[in-house]
Design a protein around this motif. Structure first.
Motif, mmCIF file in Angstrom:
data_model
loop_
_atom_site.group_PDB
_atom_site.id
_atom_site.type_symbol
_atom_site.label_atom_id
_atom_site.label_comp_id
_atom_site.label_asym_id
_atom_site.label_seq_id
_atom_site.Cartn_x
_atom_site.Cartn_y
_atom_site.Cartn_z
ATOM 1 N N ILE A 1 0.826 -1.202 0.000
ATOM 2 C CA ILE A 1 0.000 0.000 0.000
ATOM 3 C C ILE A 1 0.867 1.261 0.000
ATOM 4 O O ILE A 1 0.665 2.192 -0.789
ATOM 5 N N VAL A 2 1.853 1.299 0.885
ATOM 6 C CA VAL A 2 2.708 2.483 1.020
ATOM 7 C C VAL A 2 3.584 2.659 -0.215
ATOM 8 O O VAL A 2 3.744 3.781 -0.726
ATOM 9 N N LEU A 3 4.157 1.568 -0.713
ATOM 10 C CA LEU A 3 5.035 1.680 -1.884
ATOM 11 C C LEU A 3 4.243 2.124 -3.115
ATOM 12 O O LEU A 3 4.734 2.944 -3.906
ATOM 13 N N PHE A 4 3.024 1.639 -3.261
ATOM 14 C CA PHE A 4 2.210 2.052 -4.408
ATOM 15 C C PHE A 4 1.822 3.522 -4.295
ATOM 16 O O PHE A 4 1.852 4.261 -5.294
ATOM 17 N N SER A 5 1.477 3.971 -3.079
ATOM 18 C CA SER A 5 1.140 5.386 -2.900
ATOM 19 C C SER A 5 2.350 6.280 -3.195
ATOM 20 O O SER A 5 2.199 7.379 -3.731
ATOM 21 N N THR A 6 3.543 5.809 -2.865
ATOM 22 C CA THR A 6 4.766 6.565 -3.164
ATOM 23 C C THR A 6 4.968 6.653 -4.672
ATOM 24 O O THR A 6 5.314 7.714 -5.216
ATOM 25 N N TYR A 7 4.766 5.543 -5.355
ATOM 26 C CA TYR A 7 4.908 5.486 -6.817
ATOM 27 C C TYR A 7 3.946 6.473 -7.495
ATOM 28 O O TYR A 7 4.338 7.234 -8.386
ATOM 29 N N VAL A 8 2.707 6.503 -7.031
ATOM 30 C CA VAL A 8 1.698 7.385 -7.625
ATOM 31 C C VAL A 8 1.979 8.842 -7.285
ATOM 32 O O VAL A 8 1.891 9.731 -8.154
ATOM 33 N N ALA A 9 2.343 9.128 -6.038
ATOM 34 C CA ALA A 9 2.555 10.507 -5.589
ATOM 35 C C ALA A 9 3.663 11.197 -6.360
ATOM 36 O O ALA A 9 3.612 12.412 -6.585
ATOM 37 N N PHE A 10 4.670 10.438 -6.764
ATOM 38 C CA PHE A 10 5.803 11.030 -7.485
ATOM 39 C C PHE A 10 5.703 10.826 -8.995
ATOM 40 O O PHE A 10 6.723 10.765 -9.693
ATOM 41 N N GLY A 11 4.479 10.759 -9.482
ATOM 42 C CA GLY A 11 4.261 10.716 -10.923
ATOM 43 C C GLY A 11 4.756 9.446 -11.574
ATOM 44 O O GLY A 11 5.403 9.489 -12.627
ATOM 45 N N ASN A 12 4.444 8.311 -10.933
ATOM 46 C CA ASN A 12 4.826 6.997 -11.457
ATOM 47 C C ASN A 12 6.338 6.831 -11.611
ATOM 48 O O ASN A 12 6.823 6.206 -12.556
ATOM 49 N N ARG A 13 7.066 7.391 -10.647
ATOM 50 C CA ARG A 13 8.529 7.244 -10.635
ATOM 51 C C ARG A 13 8.910 6.035 -9.790
ATOM 52 O O ARG A 13 8.567 5.952 -8.609
ATOM 53 N N TRP A 14 9.665 5.130 -10.400
ATOM 54 C CA TRP A 14 10.108 3.943 -9.683
ATOM 55 C C TRP A 14 11.255 4.250 -8.720
ATOM 56 O O TRP A 14 11.382 3.596 -7.686
ATOM 57 N N ASP A 15 12.087 5.236 -9.076
ATOM 58 C CA ASP A 15 13.315 5.454 -8.301
ATOM 59 C C ASP A 15 13.021 5.856 -6.852
ATOM 60 O O ASP A 15 13.632 5.331 -5.913
ATOM 61 N N VAL A 16 12.073 6.777 -6.643
ATOM 62 C CA VAL A 16 11.757 7.222 -5.281
ATOM 63 C C VAL A 16 11.200 6.057 -4.462
ATOM 64 O O VAL A 16 11.567 5.864 -3.293
ATOM 65 N N MET A 17 10.342 5.269 -5.065
ATOM 66 C CA MET A 17 9.769 4.115 -4.382
ATOM 67 C C MET A 17 10.860 3.118 -3.984
ATOM 68 O O MET A 17 10.882 2.603 -2.850
ATOM 69 N N ILE A 18 11.790 2.855 -4.906
ATOM 70 C CA ILE A 18 12.873 1.909 -4.628
ATOM 71 C C ILE A 18 13.820 2.462 -3.569
ATOM 72 O O ILE A 18 14.241 1.735 -2.655
ATOM 73 N N TYR A 19 14.150 3.754 -3.662
ATOM 74 C CA TYR A 19 15.025 4.373 -2.652
ATOM 75 C C TYR A 19 14.390 4.294 -1.267
ATOM 76 O O TYR A 19 15.058 4.003 -0.272
#
Length: 303
Positions: free
Chosen positions: A102-120
């Motif tokens: 849930i949290v990782l998906f919300s991070t991905y969406v919040a940053f405009g579908n950026r994988w890097d922020v979610m992975i970091y």
């Protein structure tokens, strides 16, 4: 007539409570289930015997266990009571609010579908949790870390006759279920007051501490991470929603400091520190604050 700032603080206070209470309720219910249905023998069977395996097991278990930073504190305390070593329980407590779908998906969406922020975010949280587990395995070896059973529902004292009766006839599922809810209610009132106090402090700091002042301080690489970590501590946002706030700082702060915000807040904020102080001994909580702050800061500088 009430001051506008006081009304604003009241609004923030209520919003924090509304945001956090559902997760606290889920947390105390799970703690109740652990109390009534999970035995020390079960824990001993699934927990790896070596420390490295136990630390990794706790961190990975947290990663697949969706929980808010408020609700996971009573769960962690109950796991330690059941025999989970502190160096495995704390990594579970730290990764649970961050590395879950849930949290990782919300991070991905919040940053405009950026994988890097979610992975970091997920990567730094896992590294901090595992390293902290290894540190605790050395520092808190054979040391009691729980306060007295505040609000915990302990099993009634058994005499020999009662013990024989229990061994002869197992407690019914209904009684265990009833005990689960009784425990959850008492656990809720135990941790709930610290949530209210923490939410009140966080609302006051949000209202009366100017964000612009913090932004002016955070100009350097180190200071920007420290400012964002301080902001995460003050705002006390739920981990499911904090990424949307963090994304608004993209034009002002470095990616490292934003990731520091996303990792530090779910691990340490006003309300969950107070809840930890209610559950754990002060030495452990102080150690967690110091180690998490250092590890998150150092990690953010490499991003």
């Amino acid at each position: 007539m009430l001051d506008k700032s006081f009304l604003q603080m009241n609004t923030v206070f209520i919003s924090i409570l509304i945001e956090a209470l559902p997760f606290v309720l889920i947390g105390v219910l799970i703690a109740g289930v652990i109390q009534m249905f999970v035995t020390e023998e079960m824990v001993a069977r699934i927990m790896p015997k070596n420390k490295i395996g136990a630390v990794l097991f706790g961190a990975v278990l947290g990663a697949i266990f969706p929980a808010c930073e408020c609700g996971i504190v009573p769960i962690t305390r109950k796991l330690i009571e059941k025999g989970v070593p502190v160096f495995a329980a704390i990594p579970f407590m730290l990764t649970g609010p961050i590395i879950n779908p849930i949290v990782l998906f919300s991070t991905y969406v919040a940053f405009g579908n950026r994988w890097d922020v979610m992975i970091y975010r997920g990567g730094l949280a896992m590294i901090v949790a595992v390293l902290l587990g290894f540190i605790l395995a050395i520092q808190f070896k054979n040391v009691k870390v729980l306060k007295n059973e505040i609000g915990a529902v302990s099993r009634p004292p058994f005499n020999d006759e009662m013990a024989a009766t229990v061994t002869a006839t197992k407690v019914s599922f209904y009684n265990k279920l009833k005990g689960t809810f009784v425990h959850a209610v008492e656990e809720f009132f135990s941790v709930g007051k610290y949530l209210v106090i923490g939410a009140l402090i966080a609302a006051g700091m949000q209202t009366y501490v100017k964000t612009s002042t913090l932004l002016e301080i955070g100009q350097g690489e180190v200071s920007s991470s420290l400012v964002m970590m301080g902001l995460a501590f003050i705002l006390s946002l739920c981990s499911e929603a904090d990424a949307f706030i963090a994304s608004s700082f993209q034009s002002t702060f470095t990616i490292g400091s934003i990731v520091a915000f996303l990792v530090y807040g779910p691990m340490l904020d006003v309300k969950n520190v107070l809840m930890m102080l209610a559950a754990f001994k002060k030495k452990l909580v102080i150690s967690l604050v110091v180690y998490i702050t250092i590890l998150v800061l150092l990690g953010s500088l490499f991003l």
